[in-house]
Design a protein around this motif. Structure first.
Motif, PDB file in Angstrom:
ATOM      1  N   LYS A  94       0.831  -1.212   0.000  1.00 27.84           N
ATOM      2  CA  LYS A  94       0.000   0.000   0.000  1.00 27.84           C
ATOM      3  C   LYS A  94       0.859   1.253   0.000  1.00 27.84           C
ATOM      4  CE  LYS A  94      -3.578   2.452   2.607  1.00 27.84           C
ATOM      5  NZ  LYS A  94      -4.519   2.416   3.756  1.00 27.84           N
ATOM      6  N   ALA A  95       1.926   1.252   0.793  1.00 25.94           N
ATOM      7  CA  ALA A  95       2.794   2.437   0.902  1.00 25.94           C
ATOM      8  C   ALA A  95       3.511   2.742  -0.412  1.00 25.94           C
ATOM      9  CB  ALA A  95       3.808   2.227   2.022  1.00 25.94           C
ATOM     10  N   SER A  96       3.820   1.712  -1.177  1.00 27.48           N
ATOM     11  CA  SER A  96       4.574   1.920  -2.420  1.00 27.48           C
ATOM     12  C   SER A  96       3.682   2.027  -3.657  1.00 27.48           C
ATOM     13  CB  SER A  96       5.574   0.772  -2.613  1.00 27.48           C
ATOM     14  OG  SER A  96       4.898  -0.464  -2.732  1.00 27.48           O
ATOM     15  N   SER A  97       2.382   1.816  -3.492  1.00 26.18           N
ATOM     16  CA  SER A  97       1.480   1.798  -4.637  1.00 26.18           C
ATOM     17  C   SER A  97       1.075   3.199  -5.084  1.00 26.18           C
ATOM     18  CB  SER A  97       0.215   1.005  -4.286  1.00 26.18           C
ATOM     19  OG  SER A  97      -0.737   1.106  -5.328  1.00 26.18           O
ATOM     20  N   GLN A  98       0.995   3.379  -6.398  1.00 25.32           N
ATOM     21  CA  GLN A  98       0.477   4.628  -6.939  1.00 25.32           C
ATOM     22  C   GLN A  98      -1.040   4.569  -7.107  1.00 25.32           C
ATOM     23  OE1 GLN A  98       2.680   5.349 -10.551  1.00 25.32           O
ATOM     24  NE2 GLN A  98       4.547   5.930  -9.456  1.00 25.32           N
ATOM     25  N   ARG A  99      -1.611   3.410  -6.868  1.00 26.26           N
ATOM     26  CA  ARG A  99      -3.065   3.221  -6.919  1.00 26.26           C
ATOM     27  C   ARG A  99      -3.621   3.227  -5.503  1.00 26.26           C
ATOM     28  NH1 ARG A  99      -5.055   3.750 -12.156  1.00 26.26           N
ATOM     29  NH2 ARG A  99      -3.556   2.802 -13.591  1.00 26.26           N
ATOM     30  N   PRO A 100      -4.855   3.673  -5.317  1.00 26.48           N
ATOM     31  CA  PRO A 100      -5.465   3.584  -3.984  1.00 26.48           C
ATOM     32  C   PRO A 100      -5.611   2.129  -3.551  1.00 26.48           C
ATOM     33  CG  PRO A 100      -6.697   5.091  -5.399  1.00 26.48           C
ATOM     34  CD  PRO A 100      -5.729   4.370  -6.276  1.00 26.48           C
ATOM     35  N   VAL A 101      -5.104   1.799  -2.385  1.00 20.81           N
ATOM     36  CA  VAL A 101      -5.204   0.457  -1.825  1.00 20.81           C
ATOM     37  C   VAL A 101      -5.922   0.550  -0.481  1.00 20.81           C
ATOM     38  CG1 VAL A 101      -3.943  -1.549  -0.944  1.00 20.81           C
ATOM     39  CG2 VAL A 101      -3.110  -0.355  -2.987  1.00 20.81           C
ATOM     40  N   HIS A 102      -6.987  -0.215  -0.334  1.00 21.89           N
ATOM     41  CA  HIS A 102      -7.773  -0.215   0.892  1.00 21.89           C
ATOM     42  C   HIS A 102      -7.601  -1.561   1.597  1.00 21.89           C
ATOM     43  CE1 HIS A 102      -9.855   3.333  -0.790  1.00 21.89           C
ATOM     44  NE2 HIS A 102      -9.825   2.649  -1.928  1.00 21.89           N
ATOM     45  N   ILE A 103      -7.441  -1.522   2.896  1.00 25.39           N
ATOM     46  CA  ILE A 103      -7.303  -2.734   3.695  1.00 25.39           C
ATOM     47  C   ILE A 103      -8.593  -2.954   4.466  1.00 25.39           C
ATOM     48  CG2 ILE A 103      -5.984  -3.922   5.479  1.00 25.39           C
ATOM     49  CD1 ILE A 103      -3.604  -2.109   4.745  1.00 25.39           C
ATOM     50  N   VAL A 104      -9.185  -4.125   4.291  1.00 26.02           N
ATOM     51  CA  VAL A 104     -10.440  -4.459   4.965  1.00 26.02           C
ATOM     52  C   VAL A 104     -10.185  -5.622   5.918  1.00 26.02           C
ATOM     53  CG1 VAL A 104     -12.825  -5.212   4.674  1.00 26.02           C
ATOM     54  CG2 VAL A 104     -11.769  -3.729   2.942  1.00 26.02           C
ATOM     55  N   ILE A 105     -10.527  -5.438   7.184  1.00 26.59           N
ATOM     56  CA  ILE A 105     -10.450  -6.515   8.173  1.00 26.59           C
ATOM     57  C   ILE A 105     -11.863  -7.060   8.349  1.00 26.59           C
ATOM     58  CG2 ILE A 105      -9.761  -7.194  10.486  1.00 26.59           C
ATOM     59  CD1 ILE A 105      -7.451  -6.221   8.726  1.00 26.59           C
ATOM     60  N   ALA A 106     -12.083  -8.262   7.861  1.00 25.88           N
ATOM     61  CA  ALA A 106     -13.443  -8.812   7.787  1.00 25.88           C
ATOM     62  C   ALA A 106     -13.914  -9.431   9.093  1.00 25.88           C
ATOM     63  CB  ALA A 106     -13.510  -9.855   6.671  1.00 25.88           C
ATOM     64  N   GLY A 107     -12.998  -9.954   9.889  1.00 33.46           N
ATOM     65  CA  GLY A 107     -13.392 -10.701  11.077  1.00 33.46           C
ATOM     66  C   GLY A 107     -13.553 -12.182  10.753  1.00 33.46           C
ATOM     67  N   PRO A 108     -13.793 -12.998  11.774  1.00 29.93           N
ATOM     68  CA  PRO A 108     -13.904 -14.446  11.552  1.00 29.93           C
ATOM     69  C   PRO A 108     -15.152 -14.800  10.751  1.00 29.93           C
ATOM     70  CG  PRO A 108     -14.476 -13.899  13.814  1.00 29.93           C
ATOM     71  CD  PRO A 108     -13.942 -12.644  13.198  1.00 29.93           C
ATOM     72  N   PRO A 109     -15.083 -15.840   9.916  1.00 30.23           N
ATOM     73  CA  PRO A 109     -16.240 -16.226   9.094  1.00 30.23           C
ATOM     74  C   PRO A 109     -17.370 -16.776   9.942  1.00 30.23           C
ATOM     75  CG  PRO A 109     -14.498 -17.869   8.908  1.00 30.23           C
ATOM     76  CD  PRO A 109     -13.918 -16.720   9.683  1.00 30.23           C
ATOM     77  N   ASP A 110     -18.569 -16.604   9.424  1.00 35.16           N
ATOM     78  CA  ASP A 110     -19.754 -17.071  10.136  1.00 35.16           C
ATOM     79  C   ASP A 110     -20.652 -17.836   9.161  1.00 35.16           C
ATOM     80  OD1 ASP A 110     -21.834 -17.475  11.892  1.00 35.16           O
ATOM     81  OD2 ASP A 110     -22.645 -15.441  11.710  1.00 35.16           O
ATOM     82  N   GLY A 111     -20.623 -19.162   9.230  1.00 34.83           N
ATOM     83  CA  GLY A 111     -21.525 -19.978   8.427  1.00 34.83           C
ATOM     84  C   GLY A 111     -21.200 -20.063   6.958  1.00 34.83           C
ATOM     85  N   CYS A 112     -19.990 -19.663   6.572  1.00 38.12           N
ATOM     86  CA  CYS A 112     -19.543 -19.776   5.177  1.00 38.12           C
ATOM     87  C   CYS A 112     -18.031 -19.867   5.198  1.00 38.12           C
ATOM     88  CB  CYS A 112     -20.016 -18.581   4.343  1.00 38.12           C
ATOM     89  SG  CYS A 112     -19.382 -16.991   4.901  1.00 38.12           S
ATOM     90  N   SER A 113     -17.414 -20.031   4.048  1.00 35.36           N
ATOM     91  CA  SER A 113     -15.952 -20.088   4.021  1.00 35.36           C
ATOM     92  C   SER A 113     -15.366 -18.713   4.327  1.00 35.36           C
ATOM     93  CB  SER A 113     -15.463 -20.560   2.646  1.00 35.36           C
ATOM     94  OG  SER A 113     -15.711 -19.572   1.664  1.00 35.36           O
ATOM     95  N   GLU A 114     -14.133 -18.727   4.796  1.00 31.05           N
ATOM     96  CA  GLU A 114     -13.466 -17.466   5.116  1.00 31.05           C
ATOM     97  C   GLU A 114     -13.349 -16.576   3.886  1.00 31.05           C
ATOM     98  OE1 GLU A 114     -10.079 -17.051   8.133  1.00 31.05           O
ATOM     99  OE2 GLU A 114      -9.025 -16.940   6.203  1.00 31.05           O
TER     100      GLU A 114
END
Length: 400
Positions: A94-114
């Protein structure tokens, strides 16, 4: 005994000859796609990539995702936990990218695959500006022109989605690279199944879909309780009579070390998922590979009996060898095609060209083992998590 031998072998030779003819058709299709211009269609895109663990080559793979030759796109990298070791790599990218990079923390899966849970949470964060969604994997290393070529066919509103596919680049491992080579040959045989109208399926490592199509068909609802993101999307598109276009020019390299256990885990998982989500593909594949394997095993027994009994056997052996020879010839066609489709990997591919020819006759035996295993259990392991695939819409998490 000899009558059955001739019947089985002749059927396999006919099947192999037809498959070889289809291989020539596939190469022609791939060359037509390569010769066509991608055009200038470039809607605002969101590239969504679930990540887990600091796998070999992760930084290079993610850097490639941020370096596409495409005018307007942003990258969403999704993790289940902020404690994941991949986070440090993602932050560097992300720090070296010239494109916007977003980090998403989803949390543990619930009733489906991660992976499905990560994708759903990432979609919840997307602003309305994005017109097209691209789903990819963290073990894929795509070239700069990949995104534009994958998106281009979507300018035809009749198309439901476009898909690429992986090409596993073998590497030397503890067993000298045999497991890696066999994984590549196994995967290569799937590649040439794509391209036929009505038979294409979405691949989670490279699928593009217009956001309005995704929303109108409520694909996200099909992911509730699902283990497979790509097969679930494939089913929704099929039910809506929206075709999936395969883009062979978007073959993407996958590089990571393989062991015998990881090879079996991967191949068994793919076939079990196919059994649950696409039973007709599973049945067709099982019949094709089991009949091939049983024919060659029976032929070996017949030839051995003829040799020990003093009967003529050379003619039997020559006829039987036609079956694996046709498989090797189709492997050679794949080798020729991939050299043209992936010019940036040509030097590396030349070192492994023997793999897709010599191991093509062996691959059906591994497939046969996979199909038999998929009948014995509905449990699988994926990225360190054990699941039970109860049904298409019911996934049970057994352990993390």
């Amino acid at each position: 005994m000899y009558e059955l031998f001739y019947i089985l072998v002749i059927v396999q030779i006919a099947t192999g000859a037809y498959s070889l003819w289809e291989g020539f058709q596939w190469v022609r299709m791939a060359r037509r796609r390569m010769a066509s211009h991608a055009g200038f269609y470039a809607p605002v895109a969101a590239v969504i990539c679930p990540c887990k663990g600091n796998e070999p080559g992760l930084e290079e793979n993610l850097t490639a995702i941020t370096s596409f030759d495409y005018p307007n796109y942003e990258v969403y990298l999704v993790l289940a936990s902020s404690l994941d070791p991949a986070l440090k790599v993602i932050e560097r990218v992300k720090a070296s990218s010239q494109r916007p990079v977003h980090i998403v923390i989803a949390g543990p899966p619930d009733g489906c695959s991660e992976k499905v849970f990560n994708l759903r949470r990432a979609l919840e964060t997307l602003p309305e500006q994005f017109e097209v969604l691209i789903f990819t994997d963290s073990d894929v290393r795509a070239p700069r022109g990949w995104l534009g070529k994958l998106v281009a066919p979507l300018q035809d509103s009749r198309i439901g989605a476009t898909t690429a596919y992986r090409w596993i680049i073998p590497s030397r491992g503890q067993d000298g690279g045999f497991s890696s080579a066999l994984a590549s040959a196994w995967n290569a045989s799937v590649t040439t199944l794509l391209g036929r109208p009505g038979e294409n399926f979405c691949w989670g490592g490279g699928t593009a879909i217009l956001r309005r199509t995704f929303d109108d068909l409520r694909v996200i609802d099909a992911w509730i309780g699902a283990l497979s993101d790509d097969f679930s999307m494939t089913k929704v598109l099929a039910e809506a009579h929206k075709p999936i276009v395969f883009c062979p020019e978007c073959l993407a390299a996958t590089l990571h070390p393989w062991t015998g256990s990881s090879l079996l885990e991967f191949t068994n998982r793919q076939i079990l998922i196919t059994r649950i989500y696409s039973s007709h593909r599973w049945v067709m594949g099982a019949v094709a590979h089991l009949s091939y394997s049983l024919t060659l095993l029976y032929s070996a027994v017949v030839i051995l009996v003829a040799m020990t009994g003093g009967d003529p056997w050379f003619q039997l052996a020559v006829i039987a060898l036609m079956v694996p020879l046709l498989a090797a010839m189709k492997g050679a066609l794949r080798t020729v095609a991939v050299d043209e489709l992936m010019p940036e990997w040509k030097v590396v591919l030349k070192k492994w060209n023997w793999v897709w020819v010599a191991l093509a006759p062996v691959v059906p035996f591994l497939f046969s083992l996979n199909f038999i295993t998929s009948l014995a259990t509905k449990r699988l392991r994926w990225r360190g998590i054990r699941y039970e695939l109860v049904s298409e819409g019911t996934t049970r998490i057994l352990s993390r």
